[in-house]
Design an enzyme around this catalytic site. Structure first.
Site, PDB file in Angstrom:
ATOM      1  N   ILE A 119      -5.463   1.891   6.687  1.00 14.43           N
ATOM      2  CA  ILE A 119      -6.863   2.194   6.988  1.00 14.43           C
ATOM      3  C   ILE A 119      -7.655   2.069   5.691  1.00 14.43           C
ATOM      4  O   ILE A 119      -7.165   2.413   4.618  1.00 14.43           O
ATOM      5  CB  ILE A 119      -7.032   3.605   7.601  1.00 14.43           C
ATOM      6  CG1 ILE A 119      -8.470   3.816   8.089  1.00 14.43           C
ATOM      7  CG2 ILE A 119      -6.589   4.685   6.636  1.00 14.43           C
ATOM      8  CD1 ILE A 119      -8.663   5.053   8.956  1.00 14.43           C
ATOM      9  N   ALA A 170      -9.686   3.682   3.589  1.00 15.64           N
ATOM     10  CA  ALA A 170      -9.948   5.113   3.446  1.00 15.64           C
ATOM     11  C   ALA A 170     -11.171   5.432   2.597  1.00 15.64           C
ATOM     12  O   ALA A 170     -11.557   6.598   2.509  1.00 15.64           O
ATOM     13  CB  ALA A 170      -8.714   5.797   2.850  1.00 15.64           C
ATOM     14  N   PHE A 177       0.738   3.103   8.262  1.00 18.97           N
ATOM     15  CA  PHE A 177      -0.634   3.178   8.762  1.00 18.97           C
ATOM     16  C   PHE A 177      -1.563   2.642   7.689  1.00 18.97           C
ATOM     17  O   PHE A 177      -1.589   3.138   6.567  1.00 18.97           O
ATOM     18  CB  PHE A 177      -0.960   4.642   9.092  1.00 18.97           C
ATOM     19  CG  PHE A 177      -2.371   4.882   9.551  1.00 18.97           C
ATOM     20  CD1 PHE A 177      -2.790   4.423  10.788  1.00 18.97           C
ATOM     21  CD2 PHE A 177      -3.268   5.587   8.760  1.00 18.97           C
ATOM     22  CE1 PHE A 177      -4.090   4.663  11.231  1.00 18.97           C
ATOM     23  CE2 PHE A 177      -4.561   5.842   9.192  1.00 18.97           C
ATOM     24  CZ  PHE A 177      -4.973   5.370  10.428  1.00 18.97           C
ATOM     25  N   GLU A 236      -5.872   4.720  -5.803  1.00 20.32           N
ATOM     26  CA  GLU A 236      -6.337   6.072  -6.098  1.00 20.32           C
ATOM     27  C   GLU A 236      -7.823   6.216  -5.786  1.00 20.32           C
ATOM     28  O   GLU A 236      -8.249   7.227  -5.232  1.00 20.32           O
ATOM     29  CB  GLU A 236      -6.082   6.408  -7.573  1.00 20.32           C
ATOM     30  CG  GLU A 236      -4.631   6.690  -7.877  1.00 20.32           C
ATOM     31  CD  GLU A 236      -4.372   6.881  -9.357  1.00 20.32           C
ATOM     32  OE1 GLU A 236      -5.162   6.380 -10.194  1.00 20.32           O
ATOM     33  OE2 GLU A 236      -3.370   7.528  -9.680  1.00 20.32           O
ATOM     34  N   HIS A 249       0.837  -1.205   0.000  1.00 23.12           N
ATOM     35  CA  HIS A 249       0.000   0.000   0.000  1.00 23.12           C
ATOM     36  C   HIS A 249       0.865   1.246   0.000  1.00 23.12           C
ATOM     37  O   HIS A 249       1.903   1.276   0.654  1.00 23.12           O
ATOM     38  CB  HIS A 249      -0.879   0.055   1.263  1.00 23.12           C
ATOM     39  CG  HIS A 249      -1.913  -1.014   1.305  1.00 23.12           C
ATOM     40  ND1 HIS A 249      -3.118  -0.913   0.644  1.00 23.12           N
ATOM     41  CD2 HIS A 249      -1.922  -2.221   1.918  1.00 23.12           C
ATOM     42  CE1 HIS A 249      -3.827  -2.011   0.859  1.00 23.12           C
ATOM     43  NE2 HIS A 249      -3.121  -2.822   1.625  1.00 23.12           N
ATOM     44  N   PRO A 250       0.400   2.282  -0.679  1.00 25.75           N
ATOM     45  CA  PRO A 250       1.080   3.570  -0.542  1.00 25.75           C
ATOM     46  C   PRO A 250       0.714   4.178   0.801  1.00 25.75           C
ATOM     47  O   PRO A 250      -0.322   3.848   1.373  1.00 25.75           O
ATOM     48  CB  PRO A 250       0.488   4.394  -1.687  1.00 25.75           C
ATOM     49  CG  PRO A 250      -0.866   3.807  -1.881  1.00 25.75           C
ATOM     50  CD  PRO A 250      -0.738   2.333  -1.576  1.00 25.75           C
TER      51      PRO A 250
END
Length: 163
Positions: free
Chosen positions: A118, A120, A116, A84, A63-64
């Site tokens: 999550i 999003a 982190f 994105e 993940h970025p």
């Protein structure tokens, strides 16, 4: 009329777009095909339950960092379009919120040794920042569990593409 069900049989490349844990991908391949989307989700969760900390860390590494959209273009091309979409509202954040996200993300990475994680989707940058500020107070074991739970949520969202 009955509803049609779609058998799901993905390749490792497709599974890698859902989760970058190699073990997760390999175990999923051995359990293909799935009879329908519900079975696909159930199978994914059963396989997630078999992952070790090392496997989870490999998944997180795919993940970025939230808010670091430049990373999407450089490192994470296989899941770029998905990330994105998942971080869509973050791109609309103010510069101050983005700077705070970057600061707390770096602090989180230094504290826990992984970024982190999550889910999003449908969250504003401010909501994500708040969760980051709350979760950074946890211990590493709690955060590993939190991140694994969020990874599963993200994976389920990505799996919807194949239903």
């Amino acid at each position: 009329m009955g509803s049609e069900t779609k058998t799901i049989h993905l390749t490792q490349t497709q599974l890698a777009q859902i989760c970058t844990s190699t073990l997760w991908q390999q175990l999923m391949l051995t359990r293909m095909p799935c009879t329908d989307y519900s079975h696909f989700c159930q199978t994914a969760d059963e396989v997630f339950a078999q992952l070790s900390e090392t496997d989870w860390l490999e998944a997180f590494a795919g993940h970025p960092m939230i808010g670091d959209l430049a990373t999407l273009q450089k490192k994470y091309s296989q899941g770029k379009h998905l990330s994105e979409q998942e971080q869509g509202q973050v791109t609309q954040a103010s510069e101050g919120v983005l700077k705070d996200l970057l600061y707390y993300n770096q602090a989180y990475l230094e504290k826990f040794g992984f970024i982190f994680i999550i889910c999003a989707s449908k969250q504003s940058a401010e909501q994500i920042l708040h969760q980051l500020q709350v979760r950074i107070r946890n211990n590493r074991n709690q955060e590993l569990l939190n991140a694994a739970t969020e990874q599963q949520k993200i994976s389920h969202l990505r799996m919807e593409y194949y239903q």
